[in-house]
Write a protein that holds these residues in place. Structure first.
Motif, PDB file in Angstrom:
ATOM      1  N   SER A  38       0.860  -1.185   0.000  1.00 20.66           N
ATOM      2  CA  SER A  38       0.000   0.000   0.000  1.00 20.66           C
ATOM      3  C   SER A  38       0.898   1.237   0.000  1.00 20.66           C
ATOM      4  CB  SER A  38      -0.878  -0.004   1.249  1.00 20.66           C
ATOM      5  OG  SER A  38      -0.064   0.124   2.408  1.00 20.66           O
ATOM      6  N   ALA A  39       0.298   2.399  -0.167  1.00 19.46           N
ATOM      7  CA  ALA A  39       1.086   3.636  -0.156  1.00 19.46           C
ATOM      8  C   ALA A  39       1.815   3.796   1.176  1.00 19.46           C
ATOM      9  CB  ALA A  39       0.184   4.836  -0.429  1.00 19.46           C
ATOM     10  N   ALA A  40       1.127   3.492   2.276  1.00 12.06           N
ATOM     11  CA  ALA A  40       1.746   3.611   3.604  1.00 12.06           C
ATOM     12  C   ALA A  40       2.915   2.646   3.751  1.00 12.06           C
ATOM     13  CB  ALA A  40       0.705   3.355   4.690  1.00 12.06           C
ATOM     14  N   ALA A  41       2.722   1.410   3.309  1.00 14.44           N
ATOM     15  CA  ALA A  41       3.805   0.423   3.393  1.00 14.44           C
ATOM     16  C   ALA A  41       4.948   0.789   2.454  1.00 14.44           C
ATOM     17  CB  ALA A  41       3.272  -0.971   3.072  1.00 14.44           C
ATOM     18  N   GLN A  42       4.622   1.250   1.272  1.00 14.33           N
ATOM     19  CA  GLN A  42       5.660   1.606   0.294  1.00 14.33           C
ATOM     20  C   GLN A  42       6.559   2.720   0.813  1.00 14.33           C
ATOM     21  OE1 GLN A  42       6.289  -0.019  -2.804  1.00 14.33           O
ATOM     22  NE2 GLN A  42       8.169   1.108  -2.431  1.00 14.33           N
ATOM     23  N   ARG A  43       5.982   3.703   1.513  1.00 15.47           N
ATOM     24  CA  ARG A  43       6.795   4.789   2.074  1.00 15.47           C
ATOM     25  C   ARG A  43       7.850   4.237   3.031  1.00 15.47           C
ATOM     26  NH1 ARG A  43       1.916   7.437   2.054  1.00 15.47           N
ATOM     27  NH2 ARG A  43       1.475   6.902   4.225  1.00 15.47           N
ATOM     28  N   VAL A  44       7.455   3.302   3.883  1.00 15.13           N
ATOM     29  CA  VAL A  44       8.392   2.713   4.843  1.00 15.13           C
ATOM     30  C   VAL A  44       9.421   1.846   4.121  1.00 15.13           C
ATOM     31  CG1 VAL A  44       8.594   1.133   6.810  1.00 15.13           C
ATOM     32  CG2 VAL A  44       6.747   2.824   6.742  1.00 15.13           C
ATOM     33  N   LEU A  45       8.973   1.022   3.187  1.00 17.29           N
ATOM     34  CA  LEU A  45       9.898   0.166   2.439  1.00 17.29           C
ATOM     35  C   LEU A  45      10.946   1.003   1.717  1.00 17.29           C
ATOM     36  CD1 LEU A  45       7.374  -2.374   0.837  1.00 17.29           C
ATOM     37  CD2 LEU A  45       8.744  -2.684   2.900  1.00 17.29           C
ATOM     38  N   THR A  46      10.495   2.096   1.114  1.00 20.98           N
ATOM     39  CA  THR A  46      11.410   2.970   0.369  1.00 20.98           C
ATOM     40  C   THR A  46      12.361   3.697   1.318  1.00 20.98           C
ATOM     41  OG1 THR A  46       9.780   3.273  -1.376  1.00 20.98           O
ATOM     42  CG2 THR A  46      11.524   4.921  -1.231  1.00 20.98           C
TER      43      THR A  46
ATOM     44  N   ASP B 148      14.229  -2.777  -0.344  1.00 20.50           N
ATOM     45  CA  ASP B 148      14.369  -3.497  -1.612  1.00 20.50           C
ATOM     46  C   ASP B 148      15.756  -4.114  -1.747  1.00 20.50           C
ATOM     47  OD1 ASP B 148      15.583  -0.966  -1.900  1.00 20.50           O
ATOM     48  OD2 ASP B 148      15.160  -0.915  -4.038  1.00 20.50           O
ATOM     49  N   ARG B 149      16.693  -3.722  -0.894  1.00 16.52           N
ATOM     50  CA  ARG B 149      18.018  -4.353  -0.894  1.00 16.52           C
ATOM     51  C   ARG B 149      17.976  -5.727  -0.234  1.00 16.52           C
ATOM     52  NH1 ARG B 149      21.877  -0.061   1.763  1.00 16.52           N
ATOM     53  NH2 ARG B 149      20.206  -0.219   3.280  1.00 16.52           N
ATOM     54  N   ASP B 150      16.990  -5.943   0.644  1.00 15.58           N
ATOM     55  CA  ASP B 150      16.910  -7.179   1.405  1.00 15.58           C
ATOM     56  C   ASP B 150      15.753  -8.091   1.007  1.00 15.58           C
ATOM     57  OD1 ASP B 150      19.115  -6.395   3.029  1.00 15.58           O
ATOM     58  OD2 ASP B 150      17.763  -5.119   4.182  1.00 15.58           O
ATOM     59  N   PHE B 151      14.743  -7.540   0.370  1.00 14.41           N
ATOM     60  CA  PHE B 151      13.553  -8.293  -0.017  1.00 14.41           C
ATOM     61  C   PHE B 151      13.285  -8.154  -1.505  1.00 14.41           C
ATOM     62  CE2 PHE B 151      12.631  -7.436   4.454  1.00 14.41           C
ATOM     63  CZ  PHE B 151      12.108  -8.644   4.877  1.00 14.41           C
ATOM     64  N   GLU B 152      12.704  -9.204  -2.075  1.00 16.06           N
ATOM     65  CA  GLU B 152      12.098  -9.067  -3.388  1.00 16.06           C
ATOM     66  C   GLU B 152      10.745  -8.417  -3.143  1.00 16.06           C
ATOM     67  OE1 GLU B 152      12.075 -12.525  -6.006  1.00 16.06           O
ATOM     68  OE2 GLU B 152      13.557 -13.414  -4.655  1.00 16.06           O
ATOM     69  N   ILE B 153      10.472  -7.322  -3.843  1.00 17.47           N
ATOM     70  CA  ILE B 153       9.203  -6.614  -3.673  1.00 17.47           C
ATOM     71  C   ILE B 153       8.545  -6.520  -5.045  1.00 17.47           C
ATOM     72  CG2 ILE B 153       8.065  -4.506  -2.898  1.00 17.47           C
ATOM     73  CD1 ILE B 153      10.592  -3.972  -1.164  1.00 17.47           C
ATOM     74  N   TYR B 154       7.364  -7.117  -5.157  1.00 18.18           N
ATOM     75  CA  TYR B 154       6.639  -7.147  -6.414  1.00 18.18           C
ATOM     76  C   TYR B 154       5.499  -6.132  -6.379  1.00 18.18           C
ATOM     77  CZ  TYR B 154       9.059 -11.506  -7.446  1.00 18.18           C
ATOM     78  OH  TYR B 154      10.020 -12.451  -7.698  1.00 18.18           O
ATOM     79  N   PRO B 155       5.222  -5.469  -7.507  1.00 15.94           N
ATOM     80  CA  PRO B 155       4.165  -4.450  -7.527  1.00 15.94           C
ATOM     81  C   PRO B 155       2.760  -5.034  -7.372  1.00 15.94           C
ATOM     82  CG  PRO B 155       5.034  -4.787  -9.727  1.00 15.94           C
ATOM     83  CD  PRO B 155       5.890  -5.590  -8.791  1.00 15.94           C
TER      84      PRO B 155
END
Length: 131
Positions: A85-93, A98-105
């Motif tokens: 979600s937008a909230a989760a994406q802000r934290v992930l970014t 993305d250096r530690d996890f595969e993140i799929y859209p």
């Protein structure tokens, strides 16, 4: 997809676990336990964590994701994140996860490398799981 340098595991069966609501210090430990419980079946080689319904995640939630990933990797299993979600994406970014996890859209993109899948919905907000 993010996390291009990640080690890959061949995946026979995947579990898609949808997390809903807020992930914070009050429920992060429950989240980790629920994610690991969803992979209890020996056929499950991949856990896809669907973050599309997450409204908030703090560092406790991030720590729970890392801990779950560590345990699964030690067992020779694979964990990816999908459709943040937008909230989760802000934290992930912000944390450059993305250096530690595969993140799929989208979840469907994460399922491409699997032979079979089943869906679970996280008990964090009281939603029942299903096969």
């Amino acid at each position: 997809m993010s996390g291009h340098t990640q080690e890959s595991f061949p995946c026979g069966e995947a579990v898609v676990f949808t997390v809903r609501g807020e992930i914070d210090i009050a429920n992060a430990t429950q989240l980790c336990a629920a994610l690991l419980h969803a992979t209890d079946r020996s056929e499950c080689q991949c856990l896809i964590v669907d973050l599309s319904k997450v409204q908030f995640i703090d560092l406790s939630g991030v720590r729970a994701l890392y801990e779950c990933c560590r345990v699964l990797t030690w067992e020779g299993r694979h964990m990816v994140l999908a459709e943040p979600s937008a909230a989760a994406q802000r934290v992930l970014t912000a944390l450059r996860m993305d250096r530690d996890f595969e993140i799929y859209p989208i979840v469907e993109a994460a399922l491409v490398h699997t032979a079979r899948q089943r869906y679970e919905e996280g008990p964090i907000t009281g939603v029942c799981g299903c096969d």
